[in-house]
Design a protein around this motif. Structure first.
Motif, PDB file in Angstrom:
ATOM      1  N   GLU A  84       0.854  -1.184   0.000  1.00  0.00           N
ATOM      2  CA  GLU A  84       0.000   0.000   0.000  1.00  0.00           C
ATOM      3  C   GLU A  84       0.887   1.230   0.000  1.00  0.00           C
ATOM      4  O   GLU A  84       1.963   1.233   0.576  1.00  0.00           O
ATOM      5  N   ILE A  85       0.398   2.285  -0.637  1.00  0.00           N
ATOM      6  CA  ILE A  85       1.160   3.516  -0.699  1.00  0.00           C
ATOM      7  C   ILE A  85       0.189   4.679  -0.530  1.00  0.00           C
ATOM      8  O   ILE A  85      -0.873   4.688  -1.142  1.00  0.00           O
ATOM      9  N   PRO A  86       0.518   5.623   0.339  1.00  0.00           N
ATOM     10  CA  PRO A  86      -0.416   6.717   0.619  1.00  0.00           C
ATOM     11  C   PRO A  86      -0.332   7.845  -0.410  1.00  0.00           C
ATOM     12  O   PRO A  86      -0.110   8.985  -0.066  1.00  0.00           O
ATOM     13  N   ASP A  87      -0.497   7.537  -1.666  1.00  0.00           N
ATOM     14  CA  ASP A  87      -0.444   8.544  -2.722  1.00  0.00           C
ATOM     15  C   ASP A  87      -1.391   8.110  -3.835  1.00  0.00           C
ATOM     16  O   ASP A  87      -1.106   7.146  -4.538  1.00  0.00           O
ATOM     17  N   GLU A  94      13.469  -4.650   0.788  1.00  0.00           N
ATOM     18  CA  GLU A  94      13.234  -3.355   0.147  1.00  0.00           C
ATOM     19  C   GLU A  94      11.926  -2.742   0.650  1.00  0.00           C
ATOM     20  O   GLU A  94      11.869  -1.558   0.971  1.00  0.00           O
ATOM     21  N   LEU A  95      10.886  -3.548   0.740  1.00  0.00           N
ATOM     22  CA  LEU A  95       9.606  -3.049   1.237  1.00  0.00           C
ATOM     23  C   LEU A  95       9.712  -2.605   2.688  1.00  0.00           C
ATOM     24  O   LEU A  95       9.152  -1.577   3.076  1.00  0.00           O
ATOM     25  N   ALA A  96      10.443  -3.357   3.496  1.00  0.00           N
ATOM     26  CA  ALA A  96      10.602  -3.025   4.909  1.00  0.00           C
ATOM     27  C   ALA A  96      11.359  -1.711   5.103  1.00  0.00           C
ATOM     28  O   ALA A  96      11.185  -1.025   6.113  1.00  0.00           O
ATOM     29  N   SER A  97      12.179  -1.332   4.123  1.00  0.00           N
ATOM     30  CA  SER A  97      12.970  -0.101   4.234  1.00  0.00           C
ATOM     31  C   SER A  97      12.139   1.160   3.977  1.00  0.00           C
ATOM     32  O   SER A  97      12.628   2.267   4.160  1.00  0.00           O
ATOM     33  N   GLY A  98      10.900   0.986   3.523  1.00  0.00           N
ATOM     34  CA  GLY A  98      10.059   2.140   3.211  1.00  0.00           C
ATOM     35  C   GLY A  98      10.293   2.688   1.813  1.00  0.00           C
ATOM     36  O   GLY A  98       9.925   3.822   1.502  1.00  0.00           O
ATOM     37  N   ALA A  99      10.903   1.891   0.957  1.00  0.00           N
ATOM     38  CA  ALA A  99      11.250   2.344  -0.391  1.00  0.00           C
ATOM     39  C   ALA A  99      10.029   2.798  -1.189  1.00  0.00           C
ATOM     40  O   ALA A  99      10.132   3.730  -1.991  1.00  0.00           O
ATOM     41  N   CYS A 100       8.883   2.182  -1.001  1.00  0.00           N
ATOM     42  CA  CYS A 100       7.690   2.585  -1.769  1.00  0.00           C
ATOM     43  C   CYS A 100       7.285   4.015  -1.443  1.00  0.00           C
ATOM     44  O   CYS A 100       6.974   4.793  -2.350  1.00  0.00           O
ATOM     45  N   ASP A 101       7.316   4.379  -0.166  1.00  0.00           N
ATOM     46  CA  ASP A 101       6.971   5.750   0.204  1.00  0.00           C
ATOM     47  C   ASP A 101       7.967   6.735  -0.386  1.00  0.00           C
ATOM     48  O   ASP A 101       7.596   7.792  -0.874  1.00  0.00           O
ATOM     49  N   CYS A 144      13.335  13.007   3.748  1.00  0.00           N
ATOM     50  CA  CYS A 144      14.327  12.179   4.434  1.00  0.00           C
ATOM     51  C   CYS A 144      15.546  12.982   4.879  1.00  0.00           C
ATOM     52  O   CYS A 144      16.404  12.458   5.594  1.00  0.00           O
ATOM     53  N   GLY A 145      15.637  14.253   4.478  1.00  0.00           N
ATOM     54  CA  GLY A 145      16.741  15.093   4.916  1.00  0.00           C
ATOM     55  C   GLY A 145      18.089  14.733   4.317  1.00  0.00           C
ATOM     56  O   GLY A 145      19.127  15.124   4.832  1.00  0.00           O
TER      57      GLY A 145
END
Length: 162
Positions: free
Chosen positions: A6-9, A140-147, A54-55
């Motif tokens: 899921e992606i919030p966009d 990769e998914l656990a790293s938050g790459a989709c967001d 992400c700064g």
């Protein structure tokens, strides 16, 4: 059945067609040649690639976008002693249609294919990441790459509309 991330966009669609493939799709209201150029021109690429939230900064961006050419991206953050380095080789380059590259910074790196399709005066971009294993994709998914990808694509849209 493979679960869909899921992606919030609402502008970005994410699909998981297999255990080791992740696909991200976004449409842009810009001609295909401009969207392609934003992926292939280092001066433009560095303006949108790193998610602002992400700064981090793109300290170095070297891209030789041609078959057999290489890329090297160094990403830094004030909390890091050394920048993170991402690098690989371009396997396929078809201007305004497709770019395929390797992600060689780890043994778990994906092969990334970005496809550009003109539609109704705009451009559909499909990013497919094929990982060597389901475990590599899960990491990769656990790293938050989709967001992060969704945010980068929003930034690309801002650049194209600017």
């Amino acid at each position: 059945m493979v679960s869909q991330p899921e992606i919030p966009d609402p502008q970005t669609r994410v699909e998981r067609p297999s255990e080791n493939e992740l696909v991200v799709i976004r449409s842009f209201r810009a001609p295909v040649h401009l969207v392609y150029r934003a992926w292939a021109d280092p001066a433009l690429f560095r303006q949108w690639w790193i998610p602002r939230s992400c700064g981090m900064t793109l300290v170095s961006c070297e891209m030789d976008v041609r078959v057999g050419g290489t890329y090297r991206l160094e990403i830094g953050h004030v909390s890091m002693d050394q920048p993170m380095t991402f690098f690989g080789t371009y396997l396929e380059v078809e201007p305004d249609r497709r770019i395929v590259w390797t992600n060689e910074e780890s043994a778990e790196g994906a092969v990334t294919t970005v496809s550009f399709a003109e539609r109704a005066g705009g451009t559909d971009v499909t990013i497919s990441n094929l990982f060597p294993s389901a475990e590599a994709l899960e990491q990769e998914l656990a790293s938050g790459a989709c967001d992060g990808t969704a945010e980068s694509l929003r930034q690309l849209n801002e650049l194209l509309q600017g």
